[in-house]
Write a protein that holds these residues in place. Structure first.
Motif, PDB file in Angstrom:
ATOM      1  N   GLN A 127      18.125  34.178 -28.043  1.00  0.00           N
ATOM      2  CA  GLN A 127      19.487  34.092 -28.564  1.00  0.00           C
ATOM      3  C   GLN A 127      19.786  35.291 -29.462  1.00  0.00           C
ATOM      4  O   GLN A 127      20.881  35.850 -29.412  1.00  0.00           O
ATOM      5  N   MET A 128      18.813  35.685 -30.268  1.00  0.00           N
ATOM      6  CA  MET A 128      18.986  36.858 -31.125  1.00  0.00           C
ATOM      7  C   MET A 128      19.187  38.113 -30.275  1.00  0.00           C
ATOM      8  O   MET A 128      20.041  38.953 -30.584  1.00  0.00           O
ATOM      9  N   GLU A 129      18.444  38.228 -29.187  1.00  0.00           N
ATOM     10  CA  GLU A 129      18.597  39.374 -28.277  1.00  0.00           C
ATOM     11  C   GLU A 129      19.987  39.360 -27.639  1.00  0.00           C
ATOM     12  O   GLU A 129      20.641  40.396 -27.530  1.00  0.00           O
ATOM     13  N   ARG A 130      20.429  38.188 -27.206  1.00  0.00           N
ATOM     14  CA  ARG A 130      21.749  38.067 -26.577  1.00  0.00           C
ATOM     15  C   ARG A 130      22.851  38.507 -27.527  1.00  0.00           C
ATOM     16  O   ARG A 130      23.827  39.155 -27.144  1.00  0.00           O
ATOM     17  N   LEU A 131      22.722  38.175 -28.803  1.00  0.00           N
ATOM     18  CA  LEU A 131      23.758  38.496 -29.787  1.00  0.00           C
ATOM     19  C   LEU A 131      23.811  39.981 -30.135  1.00  0.00           C
ATOM     20  O   LEU A 131      24.760  40.426 -30.786  1.00  0.00           O
ATOM     21  N   LYS A 132      22.836  40.761 -29.673  1.00  0.00           N
ATOM     22  CA  LYS A 132      22.895  42.213 -29.866  1.00  0.00           C
ATOM     23  C   LYS A 132      23.920  42.845 -28.934  1.00  0.00           C
ATOM     24  O   LYS A 132      24.379  43.952 -29.164  1.00  0.00           O
ATOM     25  N   GLU A 133      24.273  42.127 -27.850  1.00  0.00           N
ATOM     26  CA  GLU A 133      25.296  42.590 -26.912  1.00  0.00           C
ATOM     27  C   GLU A 133      26.678  42.226 -27.471  1.00  0.00           C
ATOM     28  O   GLU A 133      26.795  41.379 -28.345  1.00  0.00           O
ATOM     29  N   THR A 134      27.716  42.846 -26.933  1.00  0.00           N
ATOM     30  CA  THR A 134      29.079  42.477 -27.319  1.00  0.00           C
ATOM     31  C   THR A 134      29.281  40.994 -27.068  1.00  0.00           C
ATOM     32  O   THR A 134      28.962  40.480 -25.995  1.00  0.00           O
ATOM     33  N   THR A 135      29.793  40.310 -28.073  1.00  0.00           N
ATOM     34  CA  THR A 135      30.054  38.876 -27.976  1.00  0.00           C
ATOM     35  C   THR A 135      31.375  38.589 -28.663  1.00  0.00           C
ATOM     36  O   THR A 135      31.534  38.887 -29.847  1.00  0.00           O
ATOM     37  N   HIS A 136      32.316  38.029 -27.912  1.00  0.00           N
ATOM     38  CA  HIS A 136      33.626  37.688 -28.475  1.00  0.00           C
ATOM     39  C   HIS A 136      33.663  36.267 -29.026  1.00  0.00           C
ATOM     40  O   HIS A 136      34.322  36.008 -30.026  1.00  0.00           O
ATOM     41  N   ILE A 137      32.993  35.341 -28.321  1.00  0.00           N
ATOM     42  CA  ILE A 137      33.016  33.924 -28.688  1.00  0.00           C
ATOM     43  C   ILE A 137      31.578  33.430 -28.784  1.00  0.00           C
ATOM     44  O   ILE A 137      30.780  33.658 -27.875  1.00  0.00           O
ATOM     45  N   VAL A 138      31.271  32.743 -29.879  1.00  0.00           N
ATOM     46  CA  VAL A 138      29.962  32.125 -30.047  1.00  0.00           C
ATOM     47  C   VAL A 138      30.158  30.615 -30.078  1.00  0.00           C
ATOM     48  O   VAL A 138      30.938  30.102 -30.883  1.00  0.00           O
TER      49      VAL A 138
END
Length: 191
Positions: A127-138
Motif C-alpha cells: 500500500q505504501m508503494e502504491r501511494l508513491k504513484e499519483t493518487t487522486h482518491i484514497v
C-alpha cells in the motif's frame, strides 16, 4: 399520500445526464447496466456537483449511496492535480474494498483518475508503494490511513473532499483513528 398515474411516473424518472453526470461516467454506468438513478442519487448528486456545503445523506443499505457520492466525486476530481484530492473512509476493509471496486467500475471510461485502497488486515508495504504513484482518491479504513499518515506515506493535508461512509459507526467505534485523520485534513474541505 399522493398517488400518481403510472404514465406520469414514467416521465418523472430522471436519467443520470439530467443530474449533471458527464458522458464518460454515463458510459461506465451503461457498462454496469445502470440507467435510472435511485432516490438517494437523485437527491444527492446535484447537491454534491453544484453546491459547496457539506452533505449528509441517509438511506438504507442497497439504495445506491456509493454512486450517490462516488459519481459526483469522480466528476469533480482535477486529473491535472497529482495530489490526493479525496479521502473516503469506511469502517471495515470489506466495505472499503467494495467502494473501491464500485468507483473503479464507474470510472472505467476515465482512465486518468487514480484510486487507491488502503485498508487494515492486509500488508502495509504494498500500500505504501502504491501511494508513491499519483493518487487522486484514497479509500481507507481509519486506522490504516492514520498509520500511513503517521509514516508520511500519504499526504492528506490538501484534500478537497472527505467522505465518511457509515459515519455513525466510525464516530462511535473508530473514533481514535478518525480524530487523528481529521487533525491532518484542511478545514476548508467538503465533507
Amino acid at each position: 399520500m399522493v398517488f400518481l398515474p403510472l404514465r406520469k411516473l414514467f416521465f418523472m424518472s430522471k436519467r443520470f445526464s439530467d443530474l449533471g453526470i458527464n458522458e464518460q461516467l454515463q458510459k461506465g454506468l451503461a457498462d454496469l447496466q445502470i440507467s435510472v438513478p435511485t432516490d438517494i442519487q437523485e437527491k444527492t448528486i446535484p447537491v454534491v456537483l453544484h453546491q459547496k456545503e457539506d452533505v449528509v445523506a441517509l438511506a438504507k443499505t442497497g439504495t445506491g449511496k456509493t454512486a450517490a457520492f462516488g459519481l459526483p466525486l469522480l466528476q469533480l476530481i482535477d486529473v491535472d492535480n497529482t495530489e490526493v484530492q479525496a479521502v473516503i473512509l469506511a469502517p471495515t476493509r470489506e466495505l472499503g474494498q467494495q467502494i473501491y471496486a464500485n468507483l473503479v467500475s464507474f470510472s472505467a471510461h476515465l482512465p486518468s483518475i487514480s484510486i487507491a485502497t488502503v485498508c487494515g488486515g492486509i500488508p502495509i508495504k504494498p500500500q505504501m508503494e502504491r501511494l508513491k504513484e499519483t493518487t487522486h482518491i484514497v479509500v481507507a479504513t481509519p486506522g490504516r490511513l492514520a498509520d500511513l499518515v503517521k509514516r508520511q506515506a500519504v499526504n492528506i493535508s490538501n484534500i478537497s473532499y472527505f467522505i465518511l461512509d457509515e459515519a455513525d459507526e466510525m464516530v462511535s467505534a473508530l473514533k481514535e483513528g478518525l480524530d487523528s485523520i481529521i487533525k491532518d485534513i484542511p478545514k476548508s474541505r467538503r465533507t
